[in-house]
Design a protein around this motif. Structure first.
Motif, short mmCIF file in Angstrom:
data_model
loop_
_atom_site.label_atom_id
_atom_site.label_comp_id
_atom_site.label_asym_id
_atom_site.label_seq_id
_atom_site.Cartn_x
_atom_site.Cartn_y
_atom_site.Cartn_z
N ASN A 290 0.78 -1.06 0.15
CA ASN A 290 0.03 0.12 -0.22
C ASN A 290 0.98 1.21 -0.05
O ASN A 290 0.36 2.20 -0.72
CB ASN A 290 -0.94 -0.01 1.31
N LYS B 28 2.39 1.65 -3.37
CA LYS B 28 1.32 2.01 -4.37
C LYS B 28 0.97 3.58 -4.09
O LYS B 28 0.67 4.30 -5.10
CB LYS B 28 -0.41 1.16 -4.28
N ALA B 29 0.98 3.92 -2.91
CA ALA B 29 0.73 5.30 -2.52
C ALA B 29 1.67 6.33 -3.21
O ALA B 29 1.55 7.27 -3.83
CB ALA B 29 0.66 5.52 -1.09
N SER C 27 1.32 6.52 -7.03
CA SER C 27 0.19 7.30 -7.15
C SER C 27 0.64 8.92 -6.95
O SER C 27 0.32 9.64 -7.95
CB SER C 27 -0.96 7.02 -6.35
N THR D 199 -4.48 7.34 -10.17
CA THR D 199 -5.45 6.85 -9.17
C THR D 199 -5.87 5.62 -9.43
O THR D 199 -6.60 4.97 -8.59
CB THR D 199 -6.29 8.04 -8.66
N ASP D 200 -6.00 5.42 -10.67
CA ASP D 200 -6.57 3.95 -10.98
C ASP D 200 -5.78 2.59 -10.52
O ASP D 200 -4.50 2.34 -10.81
CB ASP D 200 -6.48 3.75 -12.65
N GLU D 201 -6.58 2.00 -9.97
CA GLU D 201 -5.97 0.82 -9.11
C GLU D 201 -5.40 -0.16 -10.17
O GLU D 201 -4.41 -0.90 -9.93
CB GLU D 201 -7.01 0.05 -8.21
N ALA D 202 -6.14 -0.49 -11.09
CA ALA D 202 -5.72 -1.44 -12.14
C ALA D 202 -4.24 -0.87 -12.67
O ALA D 202 -3.31 -1.76 -12.86
CB ALA D 202 -6.64 -1.84 -13.29
N LEU E 220 -2.20 1.16 -11.53
CA LEU E 220 -1.03 1.04 -10.46
C LEU E 220 -0.60 -0.43 -10.21
O LEU E 220 0.79 -0.69 -10.06
CB LEU E 220 -1.68 1.67 -9.11
N ALA E 221 -1.65 -1.43 -10.19
CA ALA E 221 -1.34 -2.72 -10.05
C ALA E 221 -0.15 -3.29 -11.26
O ALA E 221 0.50 -3.93 -10.87
CB ALA E 221 -2.36 -3.69 -9.79
#
Length: 188
Positions: free
Chosen positions: A35, A38-39, A42, A48-51, A53-54
């Motif tokens: 997390n 990821k932050a 971002s 901000t799109d989680e996919a 970023l993943a």
């Protein structure tokens, strides 16, 4: 004897729960680390799109190497025909210098690896998600300017080699197909 069995049972239970708790603690630490990463991604990219970023994280691209994603289209077109020649390499290194990627650090290490062997196939999808996230934050003229600049730079890499003695077709059909895919990413 019953007290001895009871003590053994308690010791086994405590050992089991201690091991179980340690595994849970390790999972929480790992989730917190992911997390945080990821932050940081971002914050560095504005994505901000989680996919998206993943996908970036799956390719082990950290915030400090994020600038290398801007060079992905150049690499994809240069490797499109299965080989990266010296003229294409020089054009990519020039673009890296213009993007302020130094000769050390995570971005340079990532780029150096991509110059040695073709980038993974998943990199196109990752870059596509990245460029969609970036362009979503731009107005029409800014988006057009980014697209024109980027595709012009990519075309220059594609034209860096090819033809014979400067004559003939400078962009291979594989490179032309990749150019079309890269342009399509802006329309998605």
């Amino acid at each position: 004897m019953s007290e001895s069995l009871d003590q053994s049972r308690r010791a086994l239970e405590e050992a089991f729960f201690a091991e179980h708790n340690e595994k849970l603690r390790q999972r929480l630490i790992e989730a917190d680390r992911l997390n945080s990463r990821k932050a940081a991604l971002s914050a560095a990219s504005g994505i901000t799109d989680e996919a998206v970023l993943a996908r970036i994280m799956a390719l082990d691209i950290g915030p400090e190497a994020l600038v290398a994603l801007s060079l992905v289209p150049l690499l994809l077109v240069a490797w499109a025909d299965g080989a990266l020649d010296e003229d294409e390499r020089a054009a990519i290194l020039k673009a890296a210098e213009e993007a302020k990627i130094g000769r050390a650090g995570p971005a340079h290490e990532l780029l150096a690896g991509w110059l040695q062997r073709p980038p993974p196939a998943a990199l196109f999808e990752t870059w596509s998600g990245y460029i969609r996230a970036v362009t979503a934050r731009l107005d029409g003229p800014q988006r057009d300017e980014l697209r024109t600049h980027l595709l012009g730079t990519v075309r220059a890499v594609a034209e860096a080699s090819g033809g014979f003695l400067g004559l003939g077709r400078k962009v291979s059909s594989a490179e032309a197909a990749m150019l079309a895919r890269l342009e399509g990413a802006f329309a998605a």
